[in-house]
Each structure stands twice: as C-alpha cells, then as structure tokens.
Design a protein around this motif. Structure first.
Motif, PDB file in Angstrom:
ATOM      1  N   GLU A   1      14.319  -7.472  12.813  1.00 39.39           N
ATOM      2  CA  GLU A   1      12.996  -8.099  12.780  1.00 39.39           C
ATOM      3  C   GLU A   1      12.014  -7.277  11.953  1.00 39.39           C
ATOM      4  O   GLU A   1      11.225  -7.823  11.182  1.00 39.39           O
ATOM      5  CB  GLU A   1      12.465  -8.280  14.207  1.00 39.39           C
ATOM      6  N   LYS A   2      12.073  -5.967  12.109  1.00 40.21           N
ATOM      7  CA  LYS A   2      11.196  -5.085  11.332  1.00 40.21           C
ATOM      8  C   LYS A   2      11.498  -5.224   9.839  1.00 40.21           C
ATOM      9  O   LYS A   2      10.580  -5.302   9.008  1.00 40.21           O
ATOM     10  CB  LYS A   2      11.395  -3.639  11.786  1.00 40.21           C
ATOM     11  N   PHE A   3      12.776  -5.265   9.487  1.00 41.52           N
ATOM     12  CA  PHE A   3      13.162  -5.419   8.084  1.00 41.52           C
ATOM     13  C   PHE A   3      12.720  -6.771   7.545  1.00 41.52           C
ATOM     14  O   PHE A   3      12.302  -6.889   6.393  1.00 41.52           O
ATOM     15  CB  PHE A   3      14.676  -5.272   7.935  1.00 41.52           C
ATOM     16  N   ALA A   4      12.817  -7.808   8.378  1.00 46.27           N
ATOM     17  CA  ALA A   4      12.407  -9.141   7.947  1.00 46.27           C
ATOM     18  C   ALA A   4      10.917  -9.179   7.652  1.00 46.27           C
ATOM     19  O   ALA A   4      10.480  -9.726   6.628  1.00 46.27           O
ATOM     20  CB  ALA A   4      12.767 -10.166   9.023  1.00 46.27           C
ATOM     21  N   GLU A   5      10.111  -8.596   8.534  1.00 41.71           N
ATOM     22  CA  GLU A   5       8.666  -8.550   8.316  1.00 41.71           C
ATOM     23  C   GLU A   5       8.328  -7.760   7.052  1.00 41.71           C
ATOM     24  O   GLU A   5       7.444  -8.143   6.278  1.00 41.71           O
ATOM     25  CB  GLU A   5       7.981  -7.932   9.531  1.00 41.71           C
ATOM     26  N   MET A   6       9.032  -6.653   6.857  1.00 46.75           N
ATOM     27  CA  MET A   6       8.801  -5.837   5.675  1.00 46.75           C
ATOM     28  C   MET A   6       9.143  -6.599   4.399  1.00 46.75           C
ATOM     29  O   MET A   6       8.377  -6.601   3.425  1.00 46.75           O
ATOM     30  CB  MET A   6       9.643  -4.557   5.759  1.00 46.75           C
ATOM     31  N   CYS A   7      10.281  -7.277   4.405  1.00 40.06           N
ATOM     32  CA  CYS A   7      10.727  -8.031   3.232  1.00 40.06           C
ATOM     33  C   CYS A   7       9.710  -9.100   2.859  1.00 40.06           C
ATOM     34  O   CYS A   7       9.316  -9.230   1.696  1.00 40.06           O
ATOM     35  CB  CYS A   7      12.085  -8.651   3.517  1.00 40.06           C
ATOM     36  N   VAL A   8       9.260  -9.873   3.838  1.00 38.71           N
ATOM     37  CA  VAL A   8       8.311 -10.948   3.560  1.00 38.71           C
ATOM     38  C   VAL A   8       6.965 -10.378   3.126  1.00 38.71           C
ATOM     39  O   VAL A   8       6.319 -10.910   2.213  1.00 38.71           O
ATOM     40  CB  VAL A   8       8.151 -11.858   4.790  1.00 38.71           C
ATOM     41  N   GLY A   9       6.525  -9.292   3.749  1.00 41.64           N
ATOM     42  CA  GLY A   9       5.260  -8.683   3.359  1.00 41.64           C
ATOM     43  C   GLY A   9       5.261  -8.213   1.919  1.00 41.64           C
ATOM     44  O   GLY A   9       4.268  -8.360   1.194  1.00 41.64           O
ATOM     45  N   ILE A  10       6.375  -7.645   1.487  1.00 41.35           N
ATOM     46  CA  ILE A  10       6.505  -7.197   0.095  1.00 41.35           C
ATOM     47  C   ILE A  10       6.495  -8.394  -0.842  1.00 41.35           C
ATOM     48  O   ILE A  10       5.845  -8.376  -1.898  1.00 41.35           O
ATOM     49  CB  ILE A  10       7.788  -6.363  -0.075  1.00 41.35           C
ATOM     50  N   MET A  11       7.193  -9.451  -0.471  1.00 40.58           N
ATOM     51  CA  MET A  11       7.216 -10.659  -1.305  1.00 40.58           C
ATOM     52  C   MET A  11       5.832 -11.302  -1.383  1.00 40.58           C
ATOM     53  O   MET A  11       5.424 -11.807  -2.440  1.00 40.58           O
ATOM     54  CB  MET A  11       8.240 -11.652  -0.755  1.00 40.58           C
ATOM     55  N   ARG A  12       5.089 -11.299  -0.271  1.00 42.23           N
ATOM     56  CA  ARG A  12       3.725 -11.833  -0.263  1.00 42.23           C
ATOM     57  C   ARG A  12       2.843 -11.055  -1.241  1.00 42.23           C
ATOM     58  O   ARG A  12       2.059 -11.640  -1.995  1.00 42.23           O
ATOM     59  CB  ARG A  12       3.130 -11.739   1.134  1.00 42.23           C
ATOM     60  N   ALA A  13       2.963  -9.731  -1.215  1.00 41.75           N
ATOM     61  CA  ALA A  13       2.173  -8.909  -2.125  1.00 41.75           C
ATOM     62  C   ALA A  13       2.532  -9.204  -3.576  1.00 41.75           C
ATOM     63  O   ALA A  13       1.656  -9.282  -4.444  1.00 41.75           O
ATOM     64  CB  ALA A  13       2.379  -7.424  -1.806  1.00 41.75           C
ATOM     65  N   GLU A  14       3.815  -9.371  -3.856  1.00 48.73           N
ATOM     66  CA  GLU A  14       4.253  -9.699  -5.208  1.00 48.73           C
ATOM     67  C   GLU A  14       3.713 -11.058  -5.644  1.00 48.73           C
ATOM     68  O   GLU A  14       3.300 -11.239  -6.795  1.00 48.73           O
ATOM     69  CB  GLU A  14       5.775  -9.688  -5.301  1.00 48.73           C
ATOM     70  N   ALA A  15       3.707 -12.028  -4.727  1.00 46.18           N
ATOM     71  CA  ALA A  15       3.198 -13.364  -5.051  1.00 46.18           C
ATOM     72  C   ALA A  15       1.710 -13.314  -5.385  1.00 46.18           C
ATOM     73  O   ALA A  15       1.229 -14.061  -6.241  1.00 46.18           O
ATOM     74  CB  ALA A  15       3.450 -14.318  -3.884  1.00 46.18           C
ATOM     75  N   GLY A  16       0.979 -12.429  -4.716  1.00 44.69           N
ATOM     76  CA  GLY A  16      -0.434 -12.281  -5.042  1.00 44.69           C
ATOM     77  C   GLY A  16      -0.661 -11.673  -6.406  1.00 44.69           C
ATOM     78  O   GLY A  16      -1.598 -12.032  -7.116  1.00 44.69           O
ATOM     79  N   ARG A  17       0.222 -10.761  -6.794  1.00 46.07           N
ATOM     80  CA  ARG A  17       0.089 -10.121  -8.110  1.00 46.07           C
ATOM     81  C   ARG A  17       0.425 -11.080  -9.240  1.00 46.07           C
ATOM     82  O   ARG A  17      -0.163 -11.007 -10.319  1.00 46.07           O
ATOM     83  CB  ARG A  17       0.995  -8.883  -8.174  1.00 46.07           C
ATOM     84  N   ASP A  18       1.391 -11.963  -9.000  1.00 44.86           N
ATOM     85  CA  ASP A  18       1.797 -12.885 -10.056  1.00 44.86           C
ATOM     86  C   ASP A  18       2.168 -14.232  -9.433  1.00 44.86           C
ATOM     87  O   ASP A  18       3.343 -14.522  -9.195  1.00 44.86           O
ATOM     88  CB  ASP A  18       2.978 -12.316 -10.837  1.00 44.86           C
ATOM     89  N   PRO A  19       1.176 -15.084  -9.152  1.00 41.53           N
ATOM     90  CA  PRO A  19       1.449 -16.363  -8.491  1.00 41.53           C
ATOM     91  C   PRO A  19       2.231 -17.340  -9.360  1.00 41.53           C
ATOM     92  O   PRO A  19       2.693 -18.362  -8.862  1.00 41.53           O
ATOM     93  CB  PRO A  19       0.053 -16.902  -8.173  1.00 41.53           C
ATOM     94  N   HIS A  20       2.381 -17.037 -10.648  1.00 38.71           N
ATOM     95  CA  HIS A  20       3.101 -17.940 -11.547  1.00 38.71           C
ATOM     96  C   HIS A  20       4.537 -17.486 -11.800  1.00 38.71           C
ATOM     97  O   HIS A  20       5.197 -18.007 -12.700  1.00 38.71           O
ATOM     98  CB  HIS A  20       2.350 -18.066 -12.871  1.00 38.71           C
ATOM     99  N   ASP A  21       5.006 -16.519 -11.028  1.00 32.96           N
ATOM    100  CA  ASP A  21       6.376 -16.030 -11.164  1.00 32.96           C
ATOM    101  C   ASP A  21       7.322 -17.122 -10.667  1.00 32.96           C
ATOM    102  O   ASP A  21       7.482 -17.322  -9.457  1.00 32.96           O
ATOM    103  CB  ASP A  21       6.541 -14.745 -10.346  1.00 32.96           C
ATOM    104  N   ARG A  22       7.963 -17.833 -11.593  1.00 36.71           N
ATOM    105  CA  ARG A  22       8.799 -18.975 -11.219  1.00 36.71           C
ATOM    106  C   ARG A  22       9.983 -18.546 -10.365  1.00 36.71           C
ATOM    107  O   ARG A  22      10.367 -19.243  -9.413  1.00 36.71           O
ATOM    108  CB  ARG A  22       9.286 -19.701 -12.475  1.00 36.71           C
ATOM    109  N   GLY A  23      10.572 -17.404 -10.692  1.00 41.20           N
ATOM    110  CA  GLY A  23      11.713 -16.945  -9.919  1.00 41.20           C
ATOM    111  C   GLY A  23      11.341 -16.688  -8.468  1.00 41.20           C
ATOM    112  O   GLY A  23      12.100 -17.031  -7.546  1.00 41.20           O
ATOM    113  N   LEU A  24      10.166 -16.094  -8.245  1.00 38.79           N
ATOM    114  CA  LEU A  24       9.719 -15.833  -6.887  1.00 38.79           C
ATOM    115  C   LEU A  24       9.377 -17.132  -6.175  1.00 38.79           C
ATOM    116  O   LEU A  24       9.686 -17.308  -4.988  1.00 38.79           O
ATOM    117  CB  LEU A  24       8.510 -14.895  -6.915  1.00 38.79           C
TER     118      LEU A  24
END
Length: 295
Positions: free
Chosen positions: A178-201
């Motif tokens: 569960e901790k790893f899952a929260e960490m993974c999604v949190g990192i992806m959320r931060a990446e999405a904020g940096r580049d919301p047009h990243d098609r792969g993400l």
C-alpha cells in the motif's frame, strides 16, 4: 489531461483536508462539506473571495508568484505540493515541464553507451534509469537481477507502475504494498503536473484507471510526492528480505529522467543478500531492457 480540472481537484482536495483549528480560526456555523470554506482560505491568503473562487475553478493562468506563495501557505502545502501547484500554473501559462527543455525520445536516452557504462560501474548497489512514465529504461547487472520479477522475459518495456497495480507478483515483491502504491501514484501525479500533455503518461493513467480500482482511488486523492531519498523493504524471490536505502539523481542530459541507486547498510544481512544476488546475476542469460543489451 485537463489542466483546469487538475487545478480544481487539487485545490479542492487540499482545502478539504484542513480544519479551522489547523489554521487558528474559530469553527463557526454548520459546514456542509469537510474542510475550510473558500472565504476562509481567501482570508488567510490575503485574496478576495471572488479571485480565490476563480483560481479554485481552475483559472490559474497568469497567477503571480506572490499569489501562488500565499495560496501555498494558506493551504499548508508541503514543498512537493507547492512545487506541484507552481507546475500546474506553468502548464496553464503554456510553459511545459517546469520550463525545462522538451524531453527527448526514450530511444535516444538509452542509446548512449556512456549511460550504460555509468550504471555498470556501480557494482555493489542496484542502479537504474526510469522516465516520467515509470518505464524501467536501463539497469546495471545487479539491477537486472533485483528487478527480475518486473523485467520478466524481456520484450515489452518493463514499467514499474504496471507491475505495481496489474501484476499479482508485486504484492510479494513489495511487503509494504500500500505504501508503494501511494508513492507510485504520488510520483505520477507530480509528473502529470509538470507535463500535462505527456501522451505516454496520459495513456498509462487511462490504462491503470481502467484496470485497477486501487489506482483509481489513489489517483482521485490528488496527492503528490517526490522520490528523493529514504528506505524501502523488498522481498526478492531469490534472496528473500532486503532493506535498502535509496537516493534519487536527475539525469540532466535527459530532462525528466532520473537515476535511482539502492544500497544496503554495510555489514547488514541485506548487504550479504545483495552479494548473493550479485552472484546469481552473474549466471543470468542476456536480457534486453528497452532494446538495450543487458550484458
């Protein structure tokens, strides 16, 4: 990803987690929803209620640094959340990836022999490169052995998020799943904020949202985080329990890509198990990670 929607959901979720007592305000009247009222956030931030309401509706383009700073203080954002707010504002202003140069293609990133040489020079720790889409692009020899449950037989580029949420083996590999899952999604959320047009993400988020209820729930929380440094527990199918410290480094030649190194405390049982894993790795057949020869 709709930037206005992301801004609205992020600000609303941060406001909802605060109580009047958290910010030194009296709790007056009945609250229809959890958290602070918009008027209270506006007052703390020194903004008009109308302007704050406009920001929370997603109209953040043009917001100045002092306004964003005031908003971050009012909502008690931590450093990662504050950076995410600024990333969302930059994206609304049309400035991609926090003003960084546009990312080059993954194939160019992993084609440089010097990058593979640098990883392979690290012999007593797990070292690898991943991109913003959580693709495992390149590893050293010990990394290939360590991530053998993720890499499998090769072929499709191994992806840490897909492994986390779609492969049952991840629950054995990550004792603190569960901790790893929260960490993974949190990192992806931060990446999405940096580049919301990243098609792969975007495509990865869509795939995981469709196939994993846990991912959908965590993604809806709008929590963000950076990897940084820390300690994690693993259970490797060959050597068993491992407690490893990790450090994250930016690969400046490949904007958006990061290097991670996992090491064990010298003299610890985990250090001995890493040495055993290295011996096992020496017997592994050649495996390709994102088209890169693993030998």
């Amino acid at each position: 990803m709709d930037n206005r929607h992301e801004v609205r959901e992020f600000l609303t979720s941060r406001r909802a987690r605060l109580t009047p007592g958290d910010v030194g305000l009296p709790d007056i009247g009945t609250r229809r929803v959890a958290g602070l009222r918009r008027s209270e956030v506006a007052t703390i931030a020194g903004l008009s209620v109308e302007y704050y309401a406009r920001l929370e509706r997603g109209h953040i383009a043009g917001a100045s640094t002092p306004v964003l700073d005031a908003l971050a203080r009012a909502l008690r954002l931590d450093d990662t959340e504050r950076a995410h707010l600024f990333d969302l504002a930059r994206a609304a202003d049309g400035i991609p990836t926090s003003g960084r140069p546009r990312r080059r293609s993954t194939s160019r990133a992993t084609a440089r022999p010097s990058l593979a040489w640098a990883l392979d020079a690290i012999t007593e720790g797990v070292a690898f490169i991943r991109d913003p889409q959580q693709n495992l692009l390149a590893t050293n020899a010990l990394g290939r052995a360590f991530y053998s449950p993720v890499i499998g037989d090769g072929g499709r580029t191994p992806n840490l998020a897909r492994f986390q949420f779609l492969d049952p083996a991840s629950r054995d590999f990550y004792p603190d799943w569960e901790k790893f899952a929260e960490m993974c999604v949190g990192i992806m959320r931060a990446e999405a904020g940096r580049d919301p047009h990243d098609r792969g993400l975007q495509e990865l988020v869509g795939e995981l949202s469709t196939q994993s209820e846990t991912f959908r729930r965590l993604w809806a929380d709008h929590n963000v985080r950076n990897h940084g440094a820390g300690t994690k527990r693993f259970h490797h199918p060959v050597v068993g329990e491992l407690t490893l410290a990790y450090e994250e480094f930016a690969v400046t030649a490949e904007p958006g890509h990061i290097a991670l190194i996992y090491t064990a405390e010298p003299g610890s049982p985990s250090a001995e198990r890493l040495r055993l894993l290295a011996s096992w790795a020496a017997e592994l057949p050649q495996v390709e990670v994102h088209g890169q020869d693993a030998t």
